[in-house]
Design an enzyme around this catalytic site. Structure first.
Site, PDB file in Angstrom:
ATOM      1  N   TYR A 102       0.021   9.154   4.458  1.00  0.00           N
ATOM      2  CA  TYR A 102       1.459   9.218   3.547  1.00  0.00           C
ATOM      3  C   TYR A 102       2.622  10.093   4.342  1.00  0.00           C
ATOM      4  CZ  TYR A 102      -1.227   6.746   0.016  1.00  0.00           C
ATOM      5  OH  TYR A 102      -1.845   5.903  -0.780  1.00  0.00           O
ATOM      6  N   CYS A 118       0.061  -2.088   3.042  1.00  0.00           N
ATOM      7  CA  CYS A 118      -0.246  -0.612   2.496  1.00  0.00           C
ATOM      8  C   CYS A 118      -1.663  -0.369   2.376  1.00  0.00           C
ATOM      9  CB  CYS A 118       0.465  -0.806   1.109  1.00  0.00           C
ATOM     10  SG  CYS A 118       0.007  -2.246   0.064  1.00  0.00           S
ATOM     11  N   HIS A 119      -2.580  -1.288   2.587  1.00  0.00           N
ATOM     12  CA  HIS A 119      -3.971  -0.738   2.502  1.00  0.00           C
ATOM     13  C   HIS A 119      -4.251   0.104   3.887  1.00  0.00           C
ATOM     14  CE1 HIS A 119      -3.967  -4.500   4.993  1.00  0.00           C
ATOM     15  NE2 HIS A 119      -5.118  -3.935   5.537  1.00  0.00           N
ATOM     16  N   GLU A 170     -11.048  -4.960   8.546  1.00  0.00           N
ATOM     17  CA  GLU A 170     -10.473  -4.574   9.912  1.00  0.00           C
ATOM     18  C   GLU A 170     -11.251  -3.431  10.760  1.00  0.00           C
ATOM     19  OE1 GLU A 170      -6.370  -3.077   9.261  1.00  0.00           O
ATOM     20  OE2 GLU A 170      -5.985  -5.044   8.157  1.00  0.00           O
ATOM     21  N   ASN A 229       5.164  -2.329  -2.974  1.00  0.00           N
ATOM     22  CA  ASN A 229       5.219  -3.144  -2.010  1.00  0.00           C
ATOM     23  C   ASN A 229       4.858  -4.678  -2.475  1.00  0.00           C
ATOM     24  OD1 ASN A 229       4.605  -4.909   0.327  1.00  0.00           O
ATOM     25  ND2 ASN A 229       2.710  -3.737   0.874  1.00  0.00           N
TER      26      ASN A 229
END
Length: 188
Positions: free
Chosen positions: A122, A153-154, A180, A145
């Protein structure tokens, strides 16, 4: 607000096409304007879907039309490819109408500057937009978001290694990060 099941006569208002699609993390509501994808909503069954549609119609002053083609064909295809592990970068037209100011600045940086399979803190993301003291505000921007998954945003985590929060729930965040390759797949 008008919610139609099929494309009908125009009421003179702008039109937002929407549909709910299955995904690797549950049903997603997708909505698009003539500018591009404007909204993605997690867990979009029943009340969640209806509440999101009511809020979207009110916010945009638009006619909502259920359609899985037209404006939504490309986003549906891209999300399907993403969840199948074939797509690593979204190249979709996006409508940024639902976010402004600092939130828009942060989300645009996230969309273009944090690639598939990586994470950012962040505070680091706050620094990238020239506001290193604004880590909490970055967290608020992630929570607001309107385009999660597509604007990833993950991929924003705590600097100490914790997952942080997530509007779709921490299990959803874990599953996206596992997809991912950032986190291992659950054992069971």
């Amino acid at each position: 607000m008008v919610r139609m099941n099929t494309i009908g006569q125009s009421s003179g208002r702008s039109r937002v096409e929407w549909t709910v699609v299955p995904s690797g993390i549950g049903p997603l509501l997708l909505a698009a304007t003539d500018q591009g994808l404007v909204r993605v909503v997690f867990h979009a069954d029943g009340r969640v879907r209806d509440g999101a549609l009511d809020a979207l119609g009110d916010r945009l002053g638009a006619e909502l039309v259920e359609s899985a083609s037209g404006r939504l064909a490309e986003p549906i295809s891209a999300l399907s490819a993403y969840f199948a592990g074939w797509l690593r970068e979204f190249a979709l037209p996006l409508d940024w109408t639902l976010c402004t100011g600092f939130n828009r600045q942060v989300l645009r940086e996230l969309a273009t500057g944090v690639s598939y399979g990586t994470v950012v803190g962040y505070g680091d993301l706050a620094g990238r937009v020239g506001r290193p003291e604004a880590a909490q505000a970055v967290g608020a921007a992630m929570g607001a978001n309107p385009l999660p998954v597509v604007v990833p945003c993950h991929r924003v985590v705590e600097s100490g290694g914790g997952l942080g929060g997530f509007g779709g729930g921490l299990e959803t965040k874990r599953r996206l990060l596992a997809l991912e390759g950032v986190l291992p797949e659950p054992l069971f």
